[in-house]
Design a protein around this motif. Sequence first.
Motif, PDB file in Angstrom:
ATOM      1  N   GLU A   1     -28.622   1.154 -33.094  1.00 33.17           N
ATOM      2  CA  GLU A   1     -27.982   0.801 -31.830  1.00 33.17           C
ATOM      3  C   GLU A   1     -27.297   2.039 -31.248  1.00 33.17           C
ATOM      4  O   GLU A   1     -26.700   2.827 -31.989  1.00 33.17           O
ATOM      5  N   ALA A   2     -27.362   2.175 -29.935  1.00 33.78           N
ATOM      6  CA  ALA A   2     -26.795   3.356 -29.289  1.00 33.78           C
ATOM      7  C   ALA A   2     -26.101   2.978 -27.990  1.00 33.78           C
ATOM      8  O   ALA A   2     -26.511   2.046 -27.303  1.00 33.78           O
ATOM      9  N   ASN A   3     -25.059   3.716 -27.684  1.00 30.84           N
ATOM     10  CA  ASN A   3     -24.440   3.632 -26.368  1.00 30.84           C
ATOM     11  C   ASN A   3     -24.901   4.814 -25.535  1.00 30.84           C
ATOM     12  O   ASN A   3     -25.102   5.918 -26.064  1.00 30.84           O
ATOM     13  N   PRO A   4     -25.058   4.634 -24.245  1.00 26.29           N
ATOM     14  CA  PRO A   4     -25.708   5.661 -23.433  1.00 26.29           C
ATOM     15  C   PRO A   4     -24.791   6.727 -22.844  1.00 26.29           C
ATOM     16  O   PRO A   4     -24.970   7.145 -21.711  1.00 26.29           O
ATOM     17  N   SER A   5     -23.803   7.183 -23.586  1.00 30.00           N
ATOM     18  CA  SER A   5     -23.052   8.338 -23.111  1.00 30.00           C
ATOM     19  C   SER A   5     -23.870   9.600 -23.362  1.00 30.00           C
ATOM     20  O   SER A   5     -24.758   9.621 -24.214  1.00 30.00           O
ATOM     21  N   SER A   6     -23.586  10.660 -22.649  1.00 26.66           N
ATOM     22  CA  SER A   6     -24.382  11.880 -22.767  1.00 26.66           C
ATOM     23  C   SER A   6     -24.268  12.487 -24.160  1.00 26.66           C
ATOM     24  O   SER A   6     -25.223  13.050 -24.695  1.00 26.66           O
ATOM     25  N   VAL A   7     -23.099  12.363 -24.805  1.00 28.47           N
ATOM     26  CA  VAL A   7     -22.917  12.929 -26.141  1.00 28.47           C
ATOM     27  C   VAL A   7     -23.861  12.262 -27.126  1.00 28.47           C
ATOM     28  O   VAL A   7     -24.536  12.911 -27.917  1.00 28.47           O
ATOM     29  N   GLU A   8     -23.926  10.918 -27.073  1.00 29.94           N
ATOM     30  CA  GLU A   8     -24.777  10.204 -28.011  1.00 29.94           C
ATOM     31  C   GLU A   8     -26.257  10.402 -27.688  1.00 29.94           C
ATOM     32  O   GLU A   8     -27.078  10.517 -28.584  1.00 29.94           O
TER      33      GLU A   8
ATOM     34  N   ALA B   1     -27.669  12.973 -26.631  1.00 34.48           N
ATOM     35  CA  ALA B   1     -28.084  14.278 -27.134  1.00 34.48           C
ATOM     36  C   ALA B   1     -28.472  14.223 -28.606  1.00 34.48           C
ATOM     37  O   ALA B   1     -29.157  15.114 -29.111  1.00 34.48           O
ATOM     38  N   ARG B   2     -28.047  13.180 -29.307  1.00 35.08           N
ATOM     39  CA  ARG B   2     -28.372  13.054 -30.731  1.00 35.08           C
ATOM     40  C   ARG B   2     -29.693  12.331 -30.971  1.00 35.08           C
ATOM     41  O   ARG B   2     -30.135  12.217 -32.118  1.00 35.08           O
ATOM     42  N   PHE B   3     -30.321  11.824 -29.938  1.00 31.50           N
ATOM     43  CA  PHE B   3     -31.493  10.986 -30.121  1.00 31.50           C
ATOM     44  C   PHE B   3     -32.608  11.715 -30.876  1.00 31.50           C
ATOM     45  O   PHE B   3     -33.287  11.119 -31.722  1.00 31.50           O
ATOM     46  N   ALA B   4     -32.817  12.981 -30.576  1.00 32.11           N
ATOM     47  CA  ALA B   4     -33.860  13.739 -31.276  1.00 32.11           C
ATOM     48  C   ALA B   4     -33.562  13.807 -32.763  1.00 32.11           C
ATOM     49  O   ALA B   4     -34.473  13.702 -33.604  1.00 32.11           O
ATOM     50  N   GLY B   5     -32.276  13.958 -33.108  1.00 30.69           N
ATOM     51  CA  GLY B   5     -31.888  14.012 -34.511  1.00 30.69           C
ATOM     52  C   GLY B   5     -32.114  12.689 -35.215  1.00 30.69           C
ATOM     53  O   GLY B   5     -32.557  12.660 -36.376  1.00 30.69           O
ATOM     54  N   PHE B   6     -31.844  11.587 -34.529  1.00 31.57           N
ATOM     55  CA  PHE B   6     -32.081  10.270 -35.127  1.00 31.57           C
ATOM     56  C   PHE B   6     -33.578  10.038 -35.353  1.00 31.57           C
ATOM     57  O   PHE B   6     -33.988   9.497 -36.381  1.00 31.57           O
ATOM     58  N   ALA B   7     -34.391  10.444 -34.384  1.00 33.17           N
ATOM     59  CA  ALA B   7     -35.842  10.288 -34.538  1.00 33.17           C
ATOM     60  C   ALA B   7     -36.346  11.118 -35.714  1.00 33.17           C
ATOM     61  O   ALA B   7     -37.165  10.648 -36.517  1.00 33.17           O
ATOM     62  N   ALA B   8     -35.841  12.341 -35.842  1.00 29.08           N
ATOM     63  CA  ALA B   8     -36.243  13.194 -36.958  1.00 29.08           C
ATOM     64  C   ALA B   8     -35.796  12.614 -38.295  1.00 29.08           C
ATOM     65  O   ALA B   8     -36.455  12.806 -39.330  1.00 29.08           O
ATOM     66  N   ALA B   9     -34.685  11.870 -38.292  1.00 28.27           N
ATOM     67  CA  ALA B   9     -34.176  11.253 -39.517  1.00 28.27           C
ATOM     68  C   ALA B   9     -35.031  10.087 -39.980  1.00 28.27           C
ATOM     69  O   ALA B   9     -34.951   9.687 -41.144  1.00 28.27           O
ATOM     70  N   GLY B  10     -35.831   9.532 -39.081  1.00 28.01           N
ATOM     71  CA  GLY B  10     -36.696   8.415 -39.447  1.00 28.01           C
ATOM     72  C   GLY B  10     -36.504   7.171 -38.617  1.00 28.01           C
ATOM     73  O   GLY B  10     -37.237   6.183 -38.797  1.00 28.01           O
TER      74      GLY B  10
ATOM     75  N   ARG C   1     -36.955   2.964 -33.803  1.00 32.24           N
ATOM     76  CA  ARG C   1     -36.675   1.962 -32.777  1.00 32.24           C
ATOM     77  C   ARG C   1     -35.222   2.111 -32.347  1.00 32.24           C
ATOM     78  O   ARG C   1     -34.321   2.124 -33.193  1.00 32.24           O
ATOM     79  N   LEU C   2     -34.979   2.239 -31.048  1.00 36.20           N
ATOM     80  CA  LEU C   2     -33.622   2.389 -30.532  1.00 36.20           C
ATOM     81  C   LEU C   2     -33.260   1.178 -29.694  1.00 36.20           C
ATOM     82  O   LEU C   2     -34.053   0.718 -28.867  1.00 36.20           O
ATOM     83  N   SER C   3     -32.057   0.659 -29.906  1.00 34.50           N
ATOM     84  CA  SER C   3     -31.526  -0.448 -29.115  1.00 34.50           C
ATOM     85  C   SER C   3     -30.349   0.079 -28.312  1.00 34.50           C
ATOM     86  O   SER C   3     -29.326   0.457 -28.880  1.00 34.50           O
ATOM     87  N   LEU C   4     -30.500   0.117 -27.000  1.00 35.92           N
ATOM     88  CA  LEU C   4     -29.550   0.788 -26.126  1.00 35.92           C
ATOM     89  C   LEU C   4     -28.661  -0.218 -25.399  1.00 35.92           C
ATOM     90  O   LEU C   4     -29.157  -1.159 -24.768  1.00 35.92           O
ATOM     91  N   GLY C   5     -27.355  -0.022 -25.473  1.00 28.79           N
ATOM     92  CA  GLY C   5     -26.408  -0.936 -24.851  1.00 28.79           C
ATOM     93  C   GLY C   5     -26.134  -0.614 -23.393  1.00 28.79           C
ATOM     94  O   GLY C   5     -25.028  -0.189 -23.044  1.00 28.79           O
ATOM     95  N   LEU C   6     -27.108  -0.835 -22.528  1.00 31.38           N
ATOM     96  CA  LEU C   6     -26.887  -0.606 -21.090  1.00 31.38           C
ATOM     97  C   LEU C   6     -25.862  -1.594 -20.539  1.00 31.38           C
ATOM     98  O   LEU C   6     -24.953  -1.226 -19.800  1.00 31.38           O
TER      99      LEU C   6
ATOM    100  N   VAL D   1     -34.252   9.458 -22.029  1.00 26.59           N
ATOM    101  CA  VAL D   1     -34.311  10.277 -23.247  1.00 26.59           C
ATOM    102  C   VAL D   1     -34.818   9.443 -24.422  1.00 26.59           C
ATOM    103  O   VAL D   1     -35.652   9.896 -25.214  1.00 26.59           O
ATOM    104  N   ALA D   2     -34.330   8.208 -24.531  1.00 31.34           N
ATOM    105  CA  ALA D   2     -34.753   7.343 -25.630  1.00 31.34           C
ATOM    106  C   ALA D   2     -36.257   7.096 -25.602  1.00 31.34           C
ATOM    107  O   ALA D   2     -36.932   7.132 -26.635  1.00 31.34           O
TER     108      ALA D   2
END
Length: 381
Positions: free
Chosen positions: A98-105, A107-116, A119-124, A150-151
Amino acid sequence: MNLAEPIALYVHWPFCVTKCPYCDFNSHVRAAVDDMAWRDALLAELAFEAARLPGRRLASIFFGGGTPSLMPPATVAAIIDAATAHWPPSADIEITLEANPSSVEAARFAGFAAAGVDRLSLGLQALDDADLKALGRPHDLAQGLAALDVAQKHFGRVSFDLIYDRPGMTQASWTAELTRALGFGTTHMSLYQLTIEAGTRFAALHAKGQLTLPDAETSADLFEITRALTAAAGLPTYEVSNHAKPGQESRHNIVYWTYGDYAGIGPGAHGRRMGTATERLKKPEAWLAKVRAEGHGMAQHQDLTIQERATEMLVMGLRLGTGIGRTRFEARTGMALADALNMAAVARLATQGLLVDDADGLRLTLAGQPVVNAVLREIAA
């Protein structure tokens, strides 16, 4: 219990940037978090759970919160690596964050994808700046749409949440908002009617008459619009509040709704394993201290009775569009489905067109879905 059936893992990250006024989840705001201490504690509790669920396969991992997109990607990677070492992963393992869509978070999306994470669930939550502010969200619409973009570049599967039935919402405004949302091209959406939860700031405002939700008739109309528009867009309702293209349903959440086994780690996390209910301490500092002292942050560990299991499976399973199958119900609870029901109430609600009770099992009709909670109160034995 079928020990050959895969299990799911829920990981709770309890920290948020702000506390939303409608939220009653176990979430906390802290000025600073010791990332290494939290990584070590989550890994310790994961090992504790793995020792109690030996020989199983892992179907899914779900990082929830709180705001797990505040986690360092290295921590997410360490948990995924450890979980798949404890339990052999299914070939099609689903790993959601689960992710919140602030710019700081974002920016971490690539790192989460690389971690494995796949599937991302975004709290719009809303596609309107004024409503986002009223909901206490720490992002604006531009940030939300940028994060969604980005997601979709980093993850093969993306879902997002919207809250409807908000103060002042009309059929026209929700039709326009949902139509726009469906145009973003995701394969899954979670669409929740705003509810007033005890202990939240919204509950206090509502009690004072300072927060007014749409009336019951409007709420019912908004629910119908939601179901019709998602179906027309190829994302039919498969659970009361969840909509997906066929094959894109949340496999992790289906484990909950079909009453499968799952381990839960982190503050406040719940688990259900082989007829045992587990719950962790809610306060982050108390949980962390107990994990350091005892290797787990358990608050409660209870063997459920047959009746308790039956009641829980009714509550969870009736939310699914496919309902509750008789064979699975008996296998998971030890009780025949008919014995868990007030059959007079079932017959009456079936006559009213709210339920179907047949050889396959029990399920809500389209008319019954909006009133699932009322139906459950009637039919539980």
